[in-house]
Design a protein around this motif. Structure first.
Motif, short mmCIF file in Angstrom:
data_model
loop_
_atom_site.label_atom_id
_atom_site.label_comp_id
_atom_site.label_asym_id
_atom_site.label_seq_id
_atom_site.Cartn_x
_atom_site.Cartn_y
_atom_site.Cartn_z
N ARG A 1 0.86 -1.19 0.00
CA ARG A 1 0.00 0.00 0.00
C ARG A 1 0.88 1.23 0.00
NH1 ARG A 1 -3.65 -2.11 4.81
NH2 ARG A 1 -4.87 -3.63 3.68
N VAL A 2 0.53 2.19 -0.84
CA VAL A 2 1.29 3.43 -0.95
C VAL A 2 0.45 4.56 -0.39
CG1 VAL A 2 2.43 5.03 -2.53
CG2 VAL A 2 2.46 2.57 -3.02
N HIS A 3 1.01 5.27 0.56
CA HIS A 3 0.35 6.43 1.14
C HIS A 3 1.13 7.66 0.67
CE1 HIS A 3 -2.00 3.82 3.79
NE2 HIS A 3 -0.92 3.09 3.80
N ALA A 4 0.47 8.49 -0.13
CA ALA A 4 1.14 9.64 -0.73
C ALA A 4 0.69 10.93 -0.06
CB ALA A 4 0.83 9.70 -2.22
N ALA A 5 1.65 11.82 0.10
CA ALA A 5 1.37 13.17 0.59
C ALA A 5 2.27 14.11 -0.20
CB ALA A 5 1.63 13.28 2.08
N GLY A 6 1.71 14.71 -1.23
CA GLY A 6 2.53 15.57 -2.09
C GLY A 6 3.64 14.77 -2.73
N ASP A 7 4.87 15.19 -2.52
CA ASP A 7 6.03 14.52 -3.09
C ASP A 7 6.55 13.37 -2.24
OD1 ASP A 7 6.05 16.24 -5.23
OD2 ASP A 7 7.52 17.60 -4.36
N TYR A 8 5.91 13.08 -1.14
CA TYR A 8 6.41 12.11 -0.18
C TYR A 8 5.56 10.85 -0.20
CZ TYR A 8 8.78 16.31 1.24
OH TYR A 8 9.53 17.44 1.23
N ARG A 9 6.22 9.71 0.11
CA ARG A 9 5.52 8.43 0.11
C ARG A 9 5.91 7.63 1.35
NH1 ARG A 9 3.92 11.01 -3.46
NH2 ARG A 9 3.49 10.50 -5.60
N LEU A 10 4.92 6.95 1.92
CA LEU A 10 5.14 5.92 2.92
C LEU A 10 4.57 4.66 2.29
CD1 LEU A 10 4.55 5.95 6.71
CD2 LEU A 10 3.73 4.06 5.30
N VAL A 11 5.40 3.64 2.17
CA VAL A 11 4.98 2.40 1.52
C VAL A 11 4.96 1.30 2.57
CG1 VAL A 11 5.49 0.75 -0.31
CG2 VAL A 11 6.08 3.18 -0.62
N GLU A 12 3.80 0.65 2.72
CA GLU A 12 3.66 -0.51 3.61
C GLU A 12 3.81 -1.76 2.76
OE1 GLU A 12 0.52 -0.07 6.99
OE2 GLU A 12 -0.35 0.61 5.09
N ASN A 13 4.65 -2.69 3.22
CA ASN A 13 4.88 -3.91 2.48
C ASN A 13 4.52 -5.10 3.37
OD1 ASN A 13 5.83 -6.11 1.09
ND2 ASN A 13 7.75 -5.16 0.50
N ALA A 14 3.47 -5.80 3.01
CA ALA A 14 3.05 -6.99 3.76
C ALA A 14 3.30 -8.25 2.96
CB ALA A 14 1.58 -6.87 4.13
N CYS A 15 4.13 -8.15 1.93
CA CYS A 15 4.43 -9.31 1.09
C CYS A 15 5.24 -10.34 1.87
CB CYS A 15 5.21 -8.89 -0.15
SG CYS A 15 4.34 -7.70 -1.20
N PRO A 16 5.04 -11.62 1.62
CA PRO A 16 5.84 -12.65 2.29
C PRO A 16 7.32 -12.42 2.02
CG PRO A 16 4.00 -13.62 1.09
CD PRO A 16 4.04 -12.17 0.71
N GLY A 17 8.13 -12.59 3.04
CA GLY A 17 9.57 -12.43 2.90
C GLY A 17 10.06 -11.00 3.03
N ALA A 18 9.19 -10.06 3.34
CA ALA A 18 9.58 -8.65 3.43
C ALA A 18 9.76 -8.21 4.88
CB ALA A 18 8.53 -7.78 2.75
N ASP A 19 10.00 -9.15 5.79
CA ASP A 19 10.05 -8.84 7.22
C ASP A 19 11.00 -7.71 7.57
OD1 ASP A 19 8.14 -10.69 7.85
OD2 ASP A 19 9.57 -12.29 8.13
N ALA A 20 12.15 -7.67 6.95
CA ALA A 20 13.14 -6.66 7.32
C ALA A 20 12.81 -5.29 6.72
CB ALA A 20 14.53 -7.09 6.87
N ARG A 21 11.91 -5.23 5.74
CA ARG A 21 11.63 -3.96 5.07
C ARG A 21 10.13 -3.76 4.92
NH1 ARG A 21 16.11 -3.22 0.53
NH2 ARG A 21 14.32 -3.08 -0.80
N ARG A 22 9.44 -3.63 6.04
CA ARG A 22 7.98 -3.48 6.02
C ARG A 22 7.53 -2.06 5.68
NH1 ARG A 22 5.39 -8.17 5.39
NH2 ARG A 22 6.20 -9.72 6.79
N ILE A 23 8.31 -1.06 6.06
CA ILE A 23 7.95 0.34 5.81
C ILE A 23 9.08 0.98 5.02
CG2 ILE A 23 7.47 2.59 6.87
CD1 ILE A 23 5.28 0.67 7.56
N THR A 24 8.72 1.63 3.93
CA THR A 24 9.69 2.40 3.15
C THR A 24 9.23 3.85 3.13
OG1 THR A 24 10.10 0.50 1.70
CG2 THR A 24 10.83 2.65 0.90
N LEU A 25 10.13 4.75 3.46
CA LEU A 25 9.86 6.18 3.36
C LEU A 25 10.61 6.71 2.15
CD1 LEU A 25 10.29 7.22 7.11
CD2 LEU A 25 8.20 6.55 5.91
N ILE A 26 9.90 7.44 1.31
CA ILE A 26 10.52 8.04 0.13
C ILE A 26 10.35 9.54 0.25
CG2 ILE A 26 10.54 8.19 -2.38
CD1 ILE A 26 9.33 5.37 -2.41
N ASP A 27 11.47 10.24 0.33
CA ASP A 27 11.46 11.69 0.47
C ASP A 27 12.72 12.24 -0.17
OD1 ASP A 27 13.47 11.09 2.33
OD2 ASP A 27 12.15 11.38 4.05
#
Length: 146
Positions: free
Chosen positions: A43-69
């Motif tokens: 799921r991608v949560h966008a706010a203007g130029d910024y993104r918070l990405v939630e990853n619930a895919c199997p095998g993504a334990d170490a990278r569940r949240i990605t911040l893009i700024d």
């Protein structure tokens, strides 16, 4: 002649590095790629130029949240694995019932609030970005009687 070729090669390399270092273009490309991903477990949560990405895919334990700024892409473990697993499994009560509010300082996401209404629970969780971890600083959850 050899010195001239080396100088031209170095100038071309320096120019390529400067072009690659153009952060605004690469940020836009990353945002577009993330917005178009559309995986059912992302799921991608966008706010203007910024993104918070939630990853619930199997095998993504170490990278569940990605911040893009403007600081780039930063990867984090979940701020509350039990809660986020429950939230993904149960799903939001209605469209728009779950949302992130991002707090930005000097082009970087420094904190966020997650507001939710899931089943008969609603509330919000405040999270701060502390180096390479996400820290829950406030949690308010109200369970409504059925």
């Amino acid at each position: 002649m050899k010195k001239l070729l080396i100088a031209i090669g170095m100038a071309a390399l320096l120019s390529a590095c400067q072009t690659t270092g153009d952060f605004s273009g690469s940020l836009e490309a990353r945002r577009s790629a993330v917005d178009e991903a559309g995986a059912p477990c992302v799921r991608v949560h966008a706010a203007g130029d910024y993104r918070l990405v939630e990853n619930a895919c199997p095998g993504a334990d170490a990278r569940r949240i990605t911040l893009i700024d403007q600081a780039g892409e930063r990867y984090y473990a979940s701020y509350d694995p039990t809660f986020t697993r429950w939230a993904w499994t149960e799903g939001c009560a209605t469209e728009g019932a779950c949302a992130y509010t991002l707090k930005v300082r000097e082009g970087a996401i420094t904190a966020f609030t997650y507001r939710f209404a899931i089943n008969l629970s609603e509330g919000e969780i405040d999270v701060e970005v502390a180096g390479d971890t996400l820290v829950v600083v406030r949690r308010q959850i109200v369970d409504q009687p059925s």
